[in-house]
Design a protein around this motif. Structure first.
Motif, PDB file in Angstrom:
ATOM      1  N   LYS A 104       3.186 -12.180  -1.604  1.00  0.00           N
ATOM      2  CA  LYS A 104       3.139 -11.184  -0.628  1.00  0.00           C
ATOM      3  C   LYS A 104       2.692 -11.701   0.685  1.00  0.00           C
ATOM      4  O   LYS A 104       3.335 -11.097   1.827  1.00  0.00           O
ATOM      5  CB  LYS A 104       2.714 -10.109  -1.243  1.00  0.00           C
ATOM      6  CG  LYS A 104       3.165  -9.550  -2.725  1.00  0.00           C
ATOM      7  CD  LYS A 104       2.120  -8.192  -3.126  1.00  0.00           C
ATOM      8  CE  LYS A 104       2.795  -7.332  -3.741  1.00  0.00           C
ATOM      9  NZ  LYS A 104       1.948  -6.280  -4.303  1.00  0.00           N
ATOM     10  N   ASN A 116       9.151  -5.666  -5.502  1.00  0.00           N
ATOM     11  CA  ASN A 116       8.103  -5.911  -6.500  1.00  0.00           C
ATOM     12  C   ASN A 116       7.626  -7.312  -6.696  1.00  0.00           C
ATOM     13  O   ASN A 116       7.700  -8.116  -7.862  1.00  0.00           O
ATOM     14  CB  ASN A 116       8.344  -5.375  -7.637  1.00  0.00           C
ATOM     15  CG  ASN A 116       7.365  -3.495  -7.806  1.00  0.00           C
ATOM     16  OD1 ASN A 116       6.415  -3.591  -7.281  1.00  0.00           O
ATOM     17  ND2 ASN A 116       8.026  -2.646  -8.292  1.00  0.00           N
ATOM     18  N   SER A 120       7.418  -6.453   5.807  1.00  0.00           N
ATOM     19  CA  SER A 120       7.295  -6.422   4.853  1.00  0.00           C
ATOM     20  C   SER A 120       6.771  -5.249   3.825  1.00  0.00           C
ATOM     21  O   SER A 120       6.924  -5.655   2.274  1.00  0.00           O
ATOM     22  CB  SER A 120       5.757  -6.877   5.228  1.00  0.00           C
ATOM     23  OG  SER A 120       5.260  -7.481   6.259  1.00  0.00           O
ATOM     24  N   ASN A 121       6.569  -4.050   4.537  1.00  0.00           N
ATOM     25  CA  ASN A 121       6.662  -2.984   4.008  1.00  0.00           C
ATOM     26  C   ASN A 121       8.322  -2.869   2.678  1.00  0.00           C
ATOM     27  O   ASN A 121       8.178  -2.648   1.322  1.00  0.00           O
ATOM     28  CB  ASN A 121       6.663  -1.803   3.817  1.00  0.00           C
ATOM     29  CG  ASN A 121       5.572  -0.883   4.067  1.00  0.00           C
ATOM     30  OD1 ASN A 121       4.333  -1.397   3.278  1.00  0.00           O
ATOM     31  ND2 ASN A 121       5.406   0.177   4.288  1.00  0.00           N
ATOM     32  N   LYS A 167       2.461 -11.351  -7.170  1.00  0.00           N
ATOM     33  CA  LYS A 167       1.830 -10.912  -5.808  1.00  0.00           C
ATOM     34  C   LYS A 167       0.973 -11.967  -5.235  1.00  0.00           C
ATOM     35  O   LYS A 167       0.609 -11.947  -4.023  1.00  0.00           O
ATOM     36  CB  LYS A 167       0.486 -11.019  -7.422  1.00  0.00           C
ATOM     37  CG  LYS A 167      -1.460 -10.383  -6.127  1.00  0.00           C
ATOM     38  CD  LYS A 167      -2.040  -9.148  -7.185  1.00  0.00           C
ATOM     39  CE  LYS A 167      -3.023 -10.778  -7.941  1.00  0.00           C
ATOM     40  NZ  LYS A 167      -4.426 -11.101  -8.441  1.00  0.00           N
ATOM     41  N   TYR A 218       7.937  -5.704  -0.463  1.00  0.00           N
ATOM     42  CA  TYR A 218       7.445  -5.604  -1.193  1.00  0.00           C
ATOM     43  C   TYR A 218       7.438  -4.824  -1.916  1.00  0.00           C
ATOM     44  O   TYR A 218       7.253  -3.771  -3.043  1.00  0.00           O
ATOM     45  CB  TYR A 218       6.077  -4.650  -0.876  1.00  0.00           C
ATOM     46  CG  TYR A 218       4.968  -6.116  -0.224  1.00  0.00           C
ATOM     47  CD1 TYR A 218       4.093  -5.613   0.727  1.00  0.00           C
ATOM     48  CD2 TYR A 218       4.946  -7.330  -0.326  1.00  0.00           C
ATOM     49  CE1 TYR A 218       3.857  -6.340   2.112  1.00  0.00           C
ATOM     50  CE2 TYR A 218       4.935  -8.271   0.508  1.00  0.00           C
ATOM     51  CZ  TYR A 218       4.116  -7.089   1.538  1.00  0.00           C
ATOM     52  OH  TYR A 218       2.498  -8.707   2.246  1.00  0.00           O
ATOM     53  N   HIS A 220      -1.902  -5.155  -0.973  1.00  0.00           N
ATOM     54  CA  HIS A 220      -1.321  -6.314  -1.102  1.00  0.00           C
ATOM     55  C   HIS A 220      -1.985  -7.474  -0.315  1.00  0.00           C
ATOM     56  O   HIS A 220      -1.625  -7.845  -0.812  1.00  0.00           O
ATOM     57  CB  HIS A 220       0.454  -6.043   0.047  1.00  0.00           C
ATOM     58  CG  HIS A 220       1.451  -4.843  -0.600  1.00  0.00           C
ATOM     59  ND1 HIS A 220       1.876  -4.786  -1.739  1.00  0.00           N
ATOM     60  CD2 HIS A 220       0.918  -3.963  -0.096  1.00  0.00           C
ATOM     61  CE1 HIS A 220       3.097  -3.848  -1.971  1.00  0.00           C
ATOM     62  NE2 HIS A 220       1.916  -2.922  -0.458  1.00  0.00           N
TER      63      HIS A 220
END
Lengths: 241, 110
Positions: free
Chosen positions: A143, A137, A130-131, A140, A134, A106
């Protein structure tokens, strides 16, 4: 329908880096109330173990890893050799390799300087939060911002809690038995992590071996118990190696 | 602690640099290596083993297993904390209820 489509397009463009940063911080917010006392305990325990105020604050700033800080302090209070203390901190923090590996994809696109900052801020909580984000989706470019929001909120809480504990710790009477807060913190961290039989087995093996490994020289006890625990966990994890 | 300030600060720096290296390991050298599956399995059990070891170490050094009293307040408080930790999964609740129960047990059991 044309209007609905254009509103939908606007919503997709809407999140800014700053708003996602604050979203990260907001995601971390429920955890901060629990982390602050844990930080206080780390700060107070450092002073108790003989660190100066600056040393204790420096410890929280430079290492920034609560479980390993308390483990180190436990060993220092038992007069362990300095290299055992250092090694133990590294072993306790080995799990950060796993977090680094999982977060790396990421952060692939960000510059080296930002990568270092994000690396410094890696913690269990920042990783988990954060996981989760993410998994949705997100674009980018956003992130890193969510991660920084969550990670900074946690970092700030840790540093301020430590400083408060450093200041307050020596002022609390010994009769309050606040030293018991250290094993309590570990209990608080341990039990929710026992999610399956293998984890429980690892914990039992490591815990039960401690009174025995404590007899080893140079305070190697904890490191050996960790190895025993890991061995037990891997054996129990879907039948073994 | 009998450490000289130079030793202490060097130790803090080494602990910090080593920890940073662990955190930076994959982020800094992105995707050059995938961590092998066996390593991941091993690392998975390090945190619980460490926590369990530290719980026992902490209880030992804070006197929870001292033989003197049949019902040791610290041991009992640790049991209460374990139940709270399992049930509430909250750092704050576990620590605060654990401390409160310690004070209560100490009051009644000396």
């Amino acid at each position: 329908m044309f209007i609905a489509a254009s509103i939908h397009t606007h919503e997709r463009d809407a999140p800014s880096s700053v708003s996602v940063f604050w979203r990260g911080a907001a995601a971390a917010a429920p955890l901060l109330l629990g982390i602050f006392p844990f930080a206080m305990i780390a700060g107070a325990a450092a002073v108790e173990a003989g660190f100066t105020a600056a040393g204790a604050a420096g410890f929280s700033l430079i290492v920034f890893a609560g479980a390993s800080q308390l483990a180190a302090l436990e060993l220092i209070s038992a007069n362990a050799p300095v290299w055992i203390v250092i090694l133990t901190v590294w072993v306790v923090n080995l799990r950060f390799v796993f977090y680094s590996a999982t977060l790396a994809p990421h952060f692939k696109h960000i510059s080296s300087g930002w990568k270092k900052l994000c690396s410094y801020l890696v913690t269990d909580q920042a990783f988990v939060l954060s996981n989760k984000y993410y998994g949705e989706n997100p674009p980018k470019r956003l992130k890193m911002w969510f991660y920084l929001g969550a990670a900074f909120a946690l970092w700030f809480t840790w540093q301020s809690g430590s400083i408060f504990g450093i200041w307050l710790g020596p002022r609390v009477p010994a009769s309050w038995s606040l030293d018991f807060a250290v094993p309590l913190s570990f209990i608080a961290l341990l039990f929710p992590a026992l999610k399956d039989r293998a984890a429980a087995g690892a914990a039992v093996a490591a815990g039960l071996s401690m009174p025995f490994t404590a007899m080893l020289p140079m305070n190697l006890g904890l490191l050996v118990s960790v190895m025993i625990g890991v061995f037990a966990g891997v054996r129990l994890d879907r039948g073994g190696f | 602690m009998s450490w000289d300030p130079v030793v202490l600060w060097s130790a803090i720096l080494l602990m910090g640099l080593g920890t940073f290296a662990l955190r930076w390991s994959f982020i800094g050298w992105v995707n050059r290596f995938e961590e092998p599956a066996w390593l991941r399995r091993l690392l998975k059990f390090v945190p619980v083993s460490v926590m369990a070891g530290l719980v026992v170490a902490g209880l030992l050094s804070s006197g929870a297993f001292d033989g003197g009293k049949p019902l040791n307040p610290r041991l009992l408080a640790a049991l209460v904390a374990a139940v709270v930790a399992i049930w509430a999964k909250s750092l704050l609740l576990t620590i605060s209820l654990g401390m409160v129960s310690l004070w209560i047990f100490q009051y009644f059991l000396g």
